[in-house]
Design a protein around this motif. Structure first.
Motif, PDB file in Angstrom:
ATOM      1  N   MET A 186       0.834  -1.197   0.000  1.00  0.00           N
ATOM      2  CA  MET A 186       0.000   0.000   0.000  1.00  0.00           C
ATOM      3  C   MET A 186       0.869   1.247   0.000  1.00  0.00           C
ATOM      4  O   MET A 186       2.079   1.173   0.157  1.00  0.00           O
ATOM      5  N   THR A 187       0.222   2.380  -0.161  1.00  0.00           N
ATOM      6  CA  THR A 187       0.910   3.659  -0.117  1.00  0.00           C
ATOM      7  C   THR A 187       0.092   4.612   0.736  1.00  0.00           C
ATOM      8  O   THR A 187      -0.951   4.246   1.274  1.00  0.00           O
ATOM      9  N   THR A 188       0.561   5.836   0.872  1.00  0.00           N
ATOM     10  CA  THR A 188      -0.210   6.886   1.528  1.00  0.00           C
ATOM     11  C   THR A 188      -0.299   8.050   0.548  1.00  0.00           C
ATOM     12  O   THR A 188       0.417   8.074  -0.453  1.00  0.00           O
ATOM     13  N   THR A 189      -1.171   9.003   0.846  1.00  0.00           N
ATOM     14  CA  THR A 189      -1.376  10.104  -0.100  1.00  0.00           C
ATOM     15  C   THR A 189      -0.123  10.963  -0.254  1.00  0.00           C
ATOM     16  O   THR A 189       0.082  11.551  -1.302  1.00  0.00           O
ATOM     17  N   THR A 190       0.703  11.032   0.795  1.00  0.00           N
ATOM     18  CA  THR A 190       1.961  11.778   0.697  1.00  0.00           C
ATOM     19  C   THR A 190       3.062  11.006   1.396  1.00  0.00           C
ATOM     20  O   THR A 190       2.821  10.318   2.397  1.00  0.00           O
ATOM     21  N   ARG A 191       4.272  11.123   0.881  1.00  0.00           N
ATOM     22  CA  ARG A 191       5.433  10.506   1.529  1.00  0.00           C
ATOM     23  C   ARG A 191       5.618  11.214   2.872  1.00  0.00           C
ATOM     24  O   ARG A 191       5.469  12.420   2.969  1.00  0.00           O
ATOM     25  N   GLY A 192       5.876  10.450   3.923  1.00  0.00           N
ATOM     26  CA  GLY A 192       6.024  11.051   5.241  1.00  0.00           C
ATOM     27  C   GLY A 192       4.695  11.411   5.878  1.00  0.00           C
ATOM     28  O   GLY A 192       4.634  12.209   6.802  1.00  0.00           O
ATOM     29  N   CYS A 193       3.622  10.825   5.378  1.00  0.00           N
ATOM     30  CA  CYS A 193       2.276  11.067   5.919  1.00  0.00           C
ATOM     31  C   CYS A 193       2.276  10.726   7.413  1.00  0.00           C
ATOM     32  O   CYS A 193       2.701   9.637   7.795  1.00  0.00           O
ATOM     33  N   PRO A 194       1.816  11.651   8.270  1.00  0.00           N
ATOM     34  CA  PRO A 194       1.813  11.375   9.708  1.00  0.00           C
ATOM     35  C   PRO A 194       0.888  10.221  10.100  1.00  0.00           C
ATOM     36  O   PRO A 194       1.034   9.651  11.168  1.00  0.00           O
ATOM     37  N   LEU A 195      -0.039   9.876   9.213  1.00  0.00           N
ATOM     38  CA  LEU A 195      -0.980   8.794   9.506  1.00  0.00           C
ATOM     39  C   LEU A 195      -0.530   7.447   8.943  1.00  0.00           C
ATOM     40  O   LEU A 195      -1.263   6.468   9.037  1.00  0.00           O
ATOM     41  N   ALA A 196       0.666   7.375   8.365  1.00  0.00           N
ATOM     42  CA  ALA A 196       1.125   6.135   7.726  1.00  0.00           C
ATOM     43  C   ALA A 196       1.093   4.956   8.695  1.00  0.00           C
ATOM     44  O   ALA A 196       0.595   3.882   8.357  1.00  0.00           O
ATOM     45  N   GLY A 197       1.599   5.146   9.905  1.00  0.00           N
ATOM     46  CA  GLY A 197       1.606   4.060  10.887  1.00  0.00           C
ATOM     47  C   GLY A 197       0.207   3.617  11.255  1.00  0.00           C
ATOM     48  O   GLY A 197      -0.087   2.429  11.329  1.00  0.00           O
ATOM     49  N   PHE A 198      -0.684   4.599  11.465  1.00  0.00           N
ATOM     50  CA  PHE A 198      -2.074   4.302  11.799  1.00  0.00           C
ATOM     51  C   PHE A 198      -2.738   3.512  10.673  1.00  0.00           C
ATOM     52  O   PHE A 198      -3.409   2.509  10.914  1.00  0.00           O
ATOM     53  N   LEU A 199      -2.578   3.976   9.433  1.00  0.00           N
ATOM     54  CA  LEU A 199      -3.217   3.310   8.287  1.00  0.00           C
ATOM     55  C   LEU A 199      -2.681   1.908   8.095  1.00  0.00           C
ATOM     56  O   LEU A 199      -3.437   0.967   7.844  1.00  0.00           O
ATOM     57  N   LYS A 200      -1.360   1.752   8.219  1.00  0.00           N
ATOM     58  CA  LYS A 200      -0.727   0.438   8.060  1.00  0.00           C
ATOM     59  C   LYS A 200      -1.275  -0.540   9.104  1.00  0.00           C
ATOM     60  O   LYS A 200      -1.625  -1.675   8.795  1.00  0.00           O
ATOM     61  N   GLU A 201      -1.382  -0.075  10.348  1.00  0.00           N
ATOM     62  CA  GLU A 201      -1.906  -0.913  11.430  1.00  0.00           C
ATOM     63  C   GLU A 201      -3.391  -1.239  11.205  1.00  0.00           C
ATOM     64  O   GLU A 201      -3.819  -2.373  11.410  1.00  0.00           O
ATOM     65  N   ALA A 202      -4.167  -0.242  10.781  1.00  0.00           N
ATOM     66  CA  ALA A 202      -5.601  -0.461  10.537  1.00  0.00           C
ATOM     67  C   ALA A 202      -5.809  -1.470   9.406  1.00  0.00           C
ATOM     68  O   ALA A 202      -6.689  -2.333   9.484  1.00  0.00           O
ATOM     69  N   VAL A 203      -4.997  -1.380   8.362  1.00  0.00           N
ATOM     70  CA  VAL A 203      -5.074  -2.326   7.237  1.00  0.00           C
ATOM     71  C   VAL A 203      -4.722  -3.730   7.724  1.00  0.00           C
ATOM     72  O   VAL A 203      -5.411  -4.703   7.420  1.00  0.00           O
ATOM     73  N   ALA A 204      -3.668  -3.849   8.519  1.00  0.00           N
ATOM     74  CA  ALA A 204      -3.247  -5.155   9.042  1.00  0.00           C
ATOM     75  C   ALA A 204      -4.337  -5.763   9.924  1.00  0.00           C
ATOM     76  O   ALA A 204      -4.633  -6.954   9.828  1.00  0.00           O
ATOM     77  N   MET A 205      -4.954  -4.934  10.765  1.00  0.00           N
ATOM     78  CA  MET A 205      -6.016  -5.435  11.654  1.00  0.00           C
ATOM     79  C   MET A 205      -7.244  -5.877  10.867  1.00  0.00           C
ATOM     80  O   MET A 205      -7.825  -6.923  11.151  1.00  0.00           O
ATOM     81  N   ALA A 206      -7.644  -5.086   9.871  1.00  0.00           N
ATOM     82  CA  ALA A 206      -8.826  -5.445   9.064  1.00  0.00           C
ATOM     83  C   ALA A 206      -8.579  -6.740   8.294  1.00  0.00           C
ATOM     84  O   ALA A 206      -9.431  -7.614   8.237  1.00  0.00           O
ATOM     85  N   ALA A 207      -7.385  -6.863   7.708  1.00  0.00           N
ATOM     86  CA  ALA A 207      -7.055  -8.078   6.947  1.00  0.00           C
ATOM     87  C   ALA A 207      -6.963  -9.283   7.880  1.00  0.00           C
ATOM     88  O   ALA A 207      -7.435 -10.374   7.552  1.00  0.00           O
ATOM     89  N   GLY A 208      -6.376  -9.084   9.059  1.00  0.00           N
ATOM     90  CA  GLY A 208      -6.213 -10.175  10.016  1.00  0.00           C
ATOM     91  C   GLY A 208      -7.529 -10.701  10.566  1.00  0.00           C
ATOM     92  O   GLY A 208      -7.604 -11.833  11.038  1.00  0.00           O
ATOM     93  N   ALA A 209      -8.579  -9.889  10.503  1.00  0.00           N
ATOM     94  CA  ALA A 209      -9.889 -10.301  11.008  1.00  0.00           C
ATOM     95  C   ALA A 209     -10.652 -11.174  10.016  1.00  0.00           C
ATOM     96  O   ALA A 209     -11.683 -11.752  10.352  1.00  0.00           O
ATOM     97  N   VAL A 210     -10.145 -11.292   8.785  1.00  0.00           N
ATOM     98  CA  VAL A 210     -10.815 -12.098   7.768  1.00  0.00           C
ATOM     99  C   VAL A 210     -10.584 -13.582   8.061  1.00  0.00           C
ATOM    100  O   VAL A 210      -9.453 -14.010   8.317  1.00  0.00           O
TER     101      VAL A 210
END
Length: 94
Positions: A46-70
């Motif tokens: 995945m990517t984020t809308t901007t390099r160095g996005c302050p939400l990158a860690g949050f989004l990465k974790e949220a994606v991992a949690m959503a995928a892991g719940a499948v």
């Protein structure tokens, strides 16, 4: 089975919203690839809308949690990339 699991993960990721834009990471075009191995290990690029996005860690974790719940997913690896760079044209039409 792995193609089916990839589809299920893609559906689950629609629930992960970018807090700044309020649209799902899927609709924004932030998910570049979902790969599922026969053993249930899932890799997401995945990517984020901007390099160095302050939400990158949050989004990465949220994606991992959503995928892991499948059901059927045994492990999730999320990799951030900035190649190709994200552009607003990647946003899905509503």
């Amino acid at each position: 089975m792995s193609a089916h699991l990839e589809r299920l993960v893609g559906i689950a990721l629609r629930d992960v919203l970018d807090p700044e834009i309020g649209r799902s990471v899927v609709d924004l075009g932030l998910i570049y690839a979902i790969t599922a191995a026969p053993d249930g290990a899932v890799t997401i690029t995945m990517t984020t809308t901007t390099r160095g996005c302050p939400l990158a860690g949050f989004l990465k974790e949220a994606v991992a949690m959503a995928a892991g719940a499948v059901e059927g997913v045994v492990a999730v690896t999320v990799t951030l990339t900035y190649e190709p760079a994200w552009e607003p044209t990647m946003i899905a039409a509503e």
